[in-house]
Design an enzyme around this catalytic site. Structure first.
Site, PDB file in Angstrom:
ATOM      1  N   GLU A  19      19.738 -12.891 -14.865  1.00 32.50           N
ATOM      2  CA  GLU A  19      19.129 -11.546 -14.893  1.00 32.50           C
ATOM      3  C   GLU A  19      18.308 -11.369 -16.165  1.00 32.50           C
ATOM      4  OE1 GLU A  19      18.397  -9.368 -12.945  1.00 32.50           O
ATOM      5  OE2 GLU A  19      17.939  -7.641 -14.191  1.00 32.50           O
ATOM      6  N   CYS A  73       0.803  -1.225   0.000  1.00 29.33           N
ATOM      7  CA  CYS A  73       0.000   0.000   0.000  1.00 29.33           C
ATOM      8  C   CYS A  73       0.835   1.273   0.000  1.00 29.33           C
ATOM      9  CB  CYS A  73      -0.823   0.021   1.260  1.00 29.33           C
ATOM     10  SG  CYS A  73      -1.648  -1.516   1.557  1.00 29.33           S
ATOM     11  N   ASN A 113       0.120  -0.255   6.170  1.00 30.90           N
ATOM     12  CA  ASN A 113       0.989  -0.668   5.066  1.00 30.90           C
ATOM     13  C   ASN A 113       1.815  -1.856   5.532  1.00 30.90           C
ATOM     14  OD1 ASN A 113       2.384  -0.873   2.777  1.00 30.90           O
ATOM     15  ND2 ASN A 113       3.489   1.058   2.956  1.00 30.90           N
ATOM     16  N   GLY A 114       1.725  -2.969   4.789  1.00 26.42           N
ATOM     17  CA  GLY A 114       2.517  -4.155   5.139  1.00 26.42           C
ATOM     18  C   GLY A 114       1.605  -5.338   5.400  1.00 26.42           C
ATOM     19  N   LYS A 134       7.798  -2.527  -6.328  1.00 32.09           N
ATOM     20  CA  LYS A 134       9.146  -2.026  -6.599  1.00 32.09           C
ATOM     21  C   LYS A 134      10.103  -2.444  -5.501  1.00 32.09           C
ATOM     22  CE  LYS A 134      12.448   0.110  -8.573  1.00 32.09           C
ATOM     23  NZ  LYS A 134      13.091  -0.585  -9.711  1.00 32.09           N
ATOM     24  N   TRP A 175      -2.835  -2.319  -2.163  1.00 31.27           N
ATOM     25  CA  TRP A 175      -2.490  -3.408  -3.084  1.00 31.27           C
ATOM     26  C   TRP A 175      -2.852  -4.692  -2.342  1.00 31.27           C
ATOM     27  CZ3 TRP A 175       0.383  -3.012  -7.825  1.00 31.27           C
ATOM     28  CH2 TRP A 175       0.598  -4.234  -8.440  1.00 31.27           C
ATOM     29  N   HIS A 188      23.535 -31.861 -18.921  1.00 27.06           N
ATOM     30  CA  HIS A 188      23.244 -32.681 -17.731  1.00 27.06           C
ATOM     31  C   HIS A 188      21.761 -32.780 -17.452  1.00 27.06           C
ATOM     32  CE1 HIS A 188      27.482 -33.088 -16.855  1.00 27.06           C
ATOM     33  NE2 HIS A 188      27.618 -31.781 -17.037  1.00 27.06           N
ATOM     34  N   GLU A 234       9.467 -11.074 -15.616  1.00 31.16           N
ATOM     35  CA  GLU A 234       8.705 -10.151 -14.748  1.00 31.16           C
ATOM     36  C   GLU A 234       7.914  -9.117 -15.535  1.00 31.16           C
ATOM     37  OE1 GLU A 234      10.917  -7.616 -12.066  1.00 31.16           O
ATOM     38  OE2 GLU A 234      12.655  -7.641 -13.354  1.00 31.16           O
ATOM     39  N   ARG A 289       2.839   3.620  -7.804  1.00 28.33           N
ATOM     40  CA  ARG A 289       3.282   2.492  -6.981  1.00 28.33           C
ATOM     41  C   ARG A 289       2.399   1.260  -7.174  1.00 28.33           C
ATOM     42  NH1 ARG A 289       5.951   4.319  -2.083  1.00 28.33           N
ATOM     43  NH2 ARG A 289       4.751   2.884  -0.831  1.00 28.33           N
ATOM     44  N   LYS A 303      14.332 -10.471 -16.149  1.00 28.08           N
ATOM     45  CA  LYS A 303      13.787  -9.282 -16.855  1.00 28.08           C
ATOM     46  C   LYS A 303      12.627  -9.685 -17.751  1.00 28.08           C
ATOM     47  CE  LYS A 303      14.812  -6.172 -15.125  1.00 28.08           C
ATOM     48  NZ  LYS A 303      15.386  -6.816 -14.057  1.00 28.08           N
TER      49      LYS A 303
HETATM   50  C1  AGP Z   1      14.167  -6.682 -10.371  1.00 26.51           C
HETATM   51  O1  AGP Z   1      13.791  -6.233 -11.660  1.00 26.51           O
HETATM   52  C2  AGP Z   1      13.043  -6.687  -9.414  1.00 26.51           C
HETATM   53  N1  AGP Z   1      12.427  -5.421  -9.297  1.00 26.51           N
HETATM   54  C3  AGP Z   1      13.404  -7.339  -8.082  1.00 26.51           C
HETATM   55  O2  AGP Z   1      13.999  -8.595  -8.332  1.00 26.51           O
HETATM   56  C4  AGP Z   1      14.370  -6.527  -7.190  1.00 26.51           C
HETATM   57  O3  AGP Z   1      15.648  -6.527  -7.758  1.00 26.51           O
HETATM   58  C5  AGP Z   1      14.444  -7.210  -5.816  1.00 26.51           C
HETATM   59  O4  AGP Z   1      13.153  -7.203  -5.244  1.00 26.51           O
HETATM   60  C6  AGP Z   1      15.448  -6.548  -4.872  1.00 26.51           C
HETATM   61  O5  AGP Z   1      15.066  -5.207  -4.685  1.00 26.51           O
HETATM   62  P1  AGP Z   1      16.173  -4.193  -4.074  1.00 26.51           P
HETATM   63  O6  AGP Z   1      17.286  -4.108  -5.077  1.00 26.51           O
HETATM   64  O7  AGP Z   1      15.446  -2.890  -3.894  1.00 26.51           O
HETATM   65  O8  AGP Z   1      16.660  -4.778  -2.772  1.00 26.51           O
END
Ligand code: AGP
Length: 633
Positions: A505, A22, A122-123, A628, A96, A528, A512, A47, A509
């Site tokens: 990575e 949130c 929030n949380g 985020k 959220w 393997h 997600e 957000r 990308k």
């Molecule tokens: C990456 O694209 C994601 N947003 C996610 O994996 C992110 O890197 C991860 O949650 C860690 O976040 P931070 O770097 O703010 O600790």
């Protein structure tokens, strides 16, 4: 409590913790604030949320008016502006959903049965189930599916035991486990807001005409740049001209505000369709700013990291840890520190390490890698290490973050505010910073000289240019190719050595933002087992390497794939003709300094994922189910 001002020189701070569930924005002061609170909520829209709500102590009826709406904030705004209610204290919320579907009943604010107070949270309350059972036995009935309602009834229960609102608040928060940051407005105290911070960040903007309480200071950036960041496990009573803050033991906390400046343009997409695309293109400048900052820092880096120069020379090993993209950056960084600085380096996935055996090492440095500096898994590992007296540092993009406050030292990337959920410029500036730091350790330990240190900085800047240049060089082809790859059900990314974590990575990308299943895999492991997956429906993306031995092995892997009719998209380096000939599609990249292969390939890796997601019409800046900064474990 007089506000003590701690001016933080220069620096552009951005408090972009986007919490898993949130956003909160509240105000108390001398101005009628309905419109202000709604505007602040709109600033936090990026957000992500699925419902919103608002409560005000209405100065006409002398009562709380609560409005809540599922869906976009525009719905709430219409309802609120159609109502004549207004007042000098109000709180707003975007939710959220984590517990309970997105509807008007589950939207915040929540009120107690007597409707004497409204509360936004929030949380995630981790012990909400037990508390819910206990409160039900004590006669409380639950109207919603949310964990937040547990907090409301607890607070109500404590308020019925005492007139001392500080005591009631402390009694409430001490019973809560997990991320339990909240703001409440009580009709018997209409000139005051009550706030508590546990895990999810919250800050208080000290303005001329009142106080602005928000999950992210963007909400009130046009009102003040004097900000008090509530410490972990603290409560606060906020009035027009004063803040009274306490720790969970009831001890008074000093109110030290920081001067934070904001890059307003960071919140605008400018002429880009998405924040992610804008931030992909910002990487070269972000890396340049980061290298310039580190160059300026020079030997002062040791004191900033909480080390003496001597400790930097004799430190036995380095332990990096993080989550998601930051963990991938740390995995790549491991090669830098071991190869360049000759430092034994371990890398831990924060969410996993908590359950592993830990052998305290006082002659080691434990450094978190984190864009937001608020990721709960990583923060909890910092707190775990701290119990053993470990020496802690953090590499982060947010100077005002919890990780900076809770470690012995820090190093800042200068990526600037990263708005898109998918990390791009934070990742590349993390790589640049780790590469620089590895060289700085090597210099301190006598493995390289100043000339080589200077060359390392030039090499990073060259790789940043290659990163940007290759996007322009291949963008037309990638846009076209994305139409084909967007049809894939699954895609495998391969790499070796430093390009194996980079393959992870690349897969993250894509996953997600496009929702296509992808896996980053060590190319040497293909035979393997996973080679069974190779067929014409499973494109393979292979990231090459400049080391001749590793390159030859990758040629072998490409041949394995081709021999089974697999489709190969290859990121190759100039002159790697044997590998290039095996590709169904190839992007050839100018050579860079050893180990900087990932940095050089980052731009088109990210741009590829972006274009595939675009073809599929995804919500690229706010992918489903994601936040985020994940401030819950
Ligand atoms: C990456 O694209 C994601 N947003 C996610 O994996 C992110 O890197 C991860 O949650 C860690 O976040 P931070 O770097 O703010 O600790």
């Amino acid at each position: 409590m007089k506000l003590k001002k701690l001016v933080v020189i220069a620096a552009l701070f951005f408090n972009n913790q986007i919490n898993y569930s949130c956003s909160i924005f509240a105000y108390v002061g001398s101005q009628l604030c309905k419109a202000h609170v709604l505007k602040g909520l709109s600033r936090l829209e990026y957000r992500g949320y699925d419902s919103s709500g608002f409560a005000v102590y209405d100065i006409v009826t002398n009562d709380l008016v609560v409005l809540k709406k599922p869906g976009k904030i525009a719905e709430l705004k219409m309802a609120a502006l159609a109502s004549s209610c207004d007042g000098y204290a109000a709180l707003g919320h975007t939710r959220w959903s984590t517990h309970g579907v997105s509807n008007e009943v589950n939207a915040h604010p929540h009120t107690n049965d007597d409707r004497t107070f409204a509360l936004v949270h929030n949380g995630i309350i981790e012990n909400h189930f037990q508390l819910r059972e206990q409160l039900s036995k004590e006669g409380y009935t639950f109207k919603t599916e949310t964990d937040t309602e547990v907090m409301v009834h607890l607070f109500d229960q404590e308020l019925k035991k005492t007139d001392d609102i500080k005591k009631a608040t402390l009694q409430t928060v001490r019973k809560l486990k997990g991320a339990c940051t909240f703001v409440a407005l009580h009709k018997d105290h209409p000139e005051m807001l009550i706030a508590a911070r546990q895990r999810a960040p919250i800050c208080i903007g000290v303005g001329e005409d009142g106080m602005h309480i928000a999950s992210d200071f963007l909400a009130f950036a046009d009102k003040t740049n004097q900000v008090f960041f509530m410490p972990e496990k603290s409560i606060a009573f906020i009035k027009k001209g004063a803040i009274f803050a306490y720790d969970y033991d009831g001890n008074v906390l000093p109110i030290e505000t920081k001067t934070v400046n904001l890059q307003p343009s960071a919140y605008e997409k400018l002429d880009h369709d998405h924040f992610m695309l804008k931030e992909i293109y910002e990487q070269k400048i972000a890396i340049e700013k980061t290298v310039a900052h580190l160059h300026e820092l020079g030997d002062k880096v040791w004191s900033q990291l909480g080390l003496t120069p001597q400790q930097a020379r004799t430190l036995f090993s380095l332990n990096l840890f993080g989550c998601g993209t930051s963990w991938h950056a740390a995995r790549i960084g491991q090669f830098f520190f071991e190869k360049i600085a000759k430092m034994p380096t371990s890398v831990y996935l924060a969410s996993e390490f908590r359950y592993m055996e830990f052998f305290p090492c006082l002659d080691c440095l434990f450094m978190s890698v984190s864009q937001s500096g608020e990721t709960a898994d990583t923060l909890e590992l910092i707190r775990y290490f701290k119990k053993f007296g470990a020496r802690l540092a953090t590499l982060t993009n947010v100077a005002t973050s919890s990780m900076v406050r809770e470690t012995n030292g820090h190093l800042l990337t200068k990526a600037g505010p990263e708005i898109a959920v998918a990390s791009t410029k934070a990742f590349s500036t993390q790589l640049a910073s780790l590469y620089w730091l590895a060289h700085r350790f090597a210099l301190q330990r006598g493995h390289i000289n100043m000339e080589q240190m200077a060359q390392a900085e030039k090499d990073v800047l060259h790789a940043a240019s290659v990163l940007e240049q290759t996007i322009d060089q291949y963008k037309v082809d990638i846009i076209e190719a994305a139409k084909t790859y967007a049809q894939a059900q699954r895609i495998m990314y391969l790499g070796r050595h430093v390009t194996y974590p980079f393959a992870m990575e690349g897969a993250l990308k894509l996953k997600e933002i496009s929702y296509i299943f992808a896996q980053g895999y060590p190319a040497g492991e293909l035979k393997h087992g996973s080679i069974a997956l190779v067929d014409e429906h499973t494109p393979i993306i292979l990231f090459s390497h400049q080391d001749p031995v590793i390159y030859q092995k990758l040629v072998g892997n490409a041949q394995e794939v081709k021999a089974r009719g697999g489709h190969l998209l290859i990121f190759a380096f100039e002159g790697q003709d044997e590998l290039i000939q095996l590709a169904d599609r190839v992007y050839t990249i100018p050579r860079v300094a050893p180990l900087l292969e990932p940095l050089a390939m980052t731009g088109i890796m990210q741009f590829f994922a972006y274009q595939v997601a675009l073809v599929l019409g995804r919500d690229i800046d706010k992918p489903r189910n994601l936040a985020k900064s994940v401030t819950v474990e």
